[in-house]
Design a protein around this motif. Structure first.
Motif, PDB file in Angstrom:
ATOM      1  N   UNK A  15       0.868  -1.174   0.000  1.00 28.00           N
ATOM      2  CA  UNK A  15       0.000   0.000   0.000  1.00 28.00           C
ATOM      3  C   UNK A  15       0.904   1.223   0.000  1.00 28.00           C
ATOM      4  N   UNK A  16       0.745   2.096  -0.994  1.00 31.13           N
ATOM      5  CA  UNK A  16       1.561   3.313  -1.014  1.00 31.13           C
ATOM      6  C   UNK A  16       0.782   4.478  -0.402  1.00 31.13           C
ATOM      7  N   UNK A  17       1.397   5.644  -0.384  1.00 37.39           N
ATOM      8  CA  UNK A  17       0.773   6.793   0.284  1.00 37.39           C
ATOM      9  C   UNK A  17      -0.543   7.188  -0.379  1.00 37.39           C
ATOM     10  N   UNK A  18      -0.637   7.069  -1.692  1.00 42.40           N
ATOM     11  CA  UNK A  18      -1.883   7.372  -2.386  1.00 42.40           C
ATOM     12  C   UNK A  18      -2.979   6.413  -1.957  1.00 42.40           C
ATOM     13  N   UNK A  19      -2.645   5.134  -1.892  1.00 41.14           N
ATOM     14  CA  UNK A  19      -3.607   4.123  -1.459  1.00 41.14           C
ATOM     15  C   UNK A  19      -4.050   4.325  -0.025  1.00 41.14           C
ATOM     16  N   UNK A  20      -3.114   4.688   0.845  1.00 41.83           N
ATOM     17  CA  UNK A  20      -3.459   4.929   2.245  1.00 41.83           C
ATOM     18  C   UNK A  20      -4.396   6.120   2.362  1.00 41.83           C
ATOM     19  N   UNK A  21      -4.090   7.191   1.648  1.00 40.51           N
ATOM     20  CA  UNK A  21      -4.956   8.363   1.684  1.00 40.51           C
ATOM     21  C   UNK A  21      -6.355   8.058   1.188  1.00 40.51           C
ATOM     22  N   UNK A  22      -6.418   7.330   0.086  1.00 41.03           N
ATOM     23  CA  UNK A  22      -7.714   6.960  -0.474  1.00 41.03           C
ATOM     24  C   UNK A  22      -8.476   6.041   0.473  1.00 41.03           C
ATOM     25  N   UNK A  23      -7.795   5.065   1.037  1.00 39.06           N
ATOM     26  CA  UNK A  23      -8.427   4.148   1.985  1.00 39.06           C
ATOM     27  C   UNK A  23      -8.989   4.910   3.182  1.00 39.06           C
ATOM     28  N   UNK A  24      -8.194   5.824   3.723  1.00 43.16           N
ATOM     29  CA  UNK A  24      -8.668   6.609   4.871  1.00 43.16           C
ATOM     30  C   UNK A  24      -9.899   7.425   4.500  1.00 43.16           C
ATOM     31  N   UNK A  25      -9.884   8.044   3.329  1.00 45.70           N
ATOM     32  CA  UNK A  25     -11.044   8.825   2.887  1.00 45.70           C
ATOM     33  C   UNK A  25     -12.272   7.942   2.715  1.00 45.70           C
ATOM     34  N   UNK A  26     -12.091   6.765   2.115  1.00 45.78           N
ATOM     35  CA  UNK A  26     -13.217   5.847   1.911  1.00 45.78           C
ATOM     36  C   UNK A  26     -13.799   5.377   3.244  1.00 45.78           C
ATOM     37  N   UNK A  27     -12.932   5.009   4.160  1.00 44.59           N
ATOM     38  CA  UNK A  27     -13.416   4.542   5.469  1.00 44.59           C
ATOM     39  C   UNK A  27     -14.185   5.662   6.158  1.00 44.59           C
ATOM     40  N   UNK A  28     -13.653   6.856   6.131  1.00 46.34           N
ATOM     41  CA  UNK A  28     -14.345   7.995   6.759  1.00 46.34           C
ATOM     42  C   UNK A  28     -15.689   8.273   6.093  1.00 46.34           C
ATOM     43  N   UNK A  29     -15.716   8.237   4.761  1.00 47.30           N
ATOM     44  CA  UNK A  29     -16.980   8.472   4.043  1.00 47.30           C
ATOM     45  C   UNK A  29     -18.016   7.413   4.390  1.00 47.30           C
ATOM     46  N   UNK A  30     -17.597   6.156   4.417  1.00 42.63           N
ATOM     47  CA  UNK A  30     -18.530   5.089   4.770  1.00 42.63           C
ATOM     48  C   UNK A  30     -19.027   5.252   6.197  1.00 42.63           C
ATOM     49  N   UNK A  31     -18.134   5.578   7.117  1.00 40.50           N
ATOM     50  CA  UNK A  31     -18.532   5.768   8.520  1.00 40.50           C
ATOM     51  C   UNK A  31     -19.498   6.942   8.665  1.00 40.50           C
ATOM     52  N   UNK A  32     -19.285   8.005   7.901  1.00 37.90           N
ATOM     53  CA  UNK A  32     -20.207   9.144   7.927  1.00 37.90           C
ATOM     54  C   UNK A  32     -21.599   8.743   7.441  1.00 37.90           C
ATOM     55  N   UNK A  33     -21.657   7.734   6.571  1.00 38.59           N
ATOM     56  CA  UNK A  33     -22.938   7.235   6.070  1.00 38.59           C
ATOM     57  C   UNK A  33     -23.491   6.136   6.975  1.00 38.59           C
ATOM     58  N   UNK A  34     -22.895   5.996   8.163  1.00 35.74           N
ATOM     59  CA  UNK A  34     -23.330   5.023   9.175  1.00 35.74           C
ATOM     60  C   UNK A  34     -23.073   3.572   8.760  1.00 35.74           C
ATOM     61  N   UNK A  35     -22.057   3.362   7.921  1.00 37.57           N
ATOM     62  CA  UNK A  35     -21.630   2.014   7.553  1.00 37.57           C
ATOM     63  C   UNK A  35     -20.532   1.610   8.536  1.00 37.57           C
ATOM     64  N   UNK A  36     -20.695   0.447   9.169  1.00 38.17           N
ATOM     65  CA  UNK A  36     -19.671  -0.058  10.083  1.00 38.17           C
ATOM     66  C   UNK A  36     -18.582  -0.725   9.242  1.00 38.17           C
ATOM     67  N   UNK A  37     -17.366  -0.214   9.333  1.00 34.84           N
ATOM     68  CA  UNK A  37     -16.254  -0.715   8.521  1.00 34.84           C
ATOM     69  C   UNK A  37     -15.222  -1.367   9.426  1.00 34.84           C
ATOM     70  N   UNK A  38     -14.772  -2.569   9.036  1.00 36.10           N
ATOM     71  CA  UNK A  38     -13.653  -3.211   9.722  1.00 36.10           C
ATOM     72  C   UNK A  38     -12.624  -3.617   8.680  1.00 36.10           C
TER      73      UNK A  38
END
Length: 111
Positions: free
Chosen positions: A54-77
């Protein structure tokens, strides 16, 4: 090369089996396909067993996706991190930033 497969367990729960490198080349597929496919569930597991890098771009994107899903009340693990990917996440303190509930398999200090 990055690939994914979504396994639907129940109407509101799914596992995304991720495979390959999560790098700048994978970001387009993740942004255009993966996020929209996962946001319709209430509970999502991201399975990292077959993610080797996982490179820095992937980490940034992953963090954004997890945050977006959590904001939509999706439980992410995020589960089954390889040792190499875990070391990168740990070094960057990704589990602490995204929260303990996102990384149920990681032992945190002060537990």
């Amino acid at each position: 090369m990055f690939e994914y497969q979504i396994i639907i367990h129940e109407e509101d729960k799914a596992t995304a089996l991720l495979k390959g490198d999560i790098d700048i080349e994978a970001t387009e597929m993740m942004e255009e396909e993966l996020l929209s496919a996962l946001e319709k569930f209430q509970e999502v597991e991201l399975h990292f067993k077959d993610v080797l890098f996982v490179d820095s771009t992937g980490i940034g994107l992953l963090m954004n996706h997890v945050r977006e899903l959590c904001e939509q009340k999706v439980k992410v693990t995020i589960i089954q991190l390889s040792e190499d990917v875990y070391q990168v996440f740990d070094l960057l303190q990704i589990p602490e930033i995204l929260g303990r509930e996102v990384f149920p398999e990681i032992l945190f200090q002060n537990d």
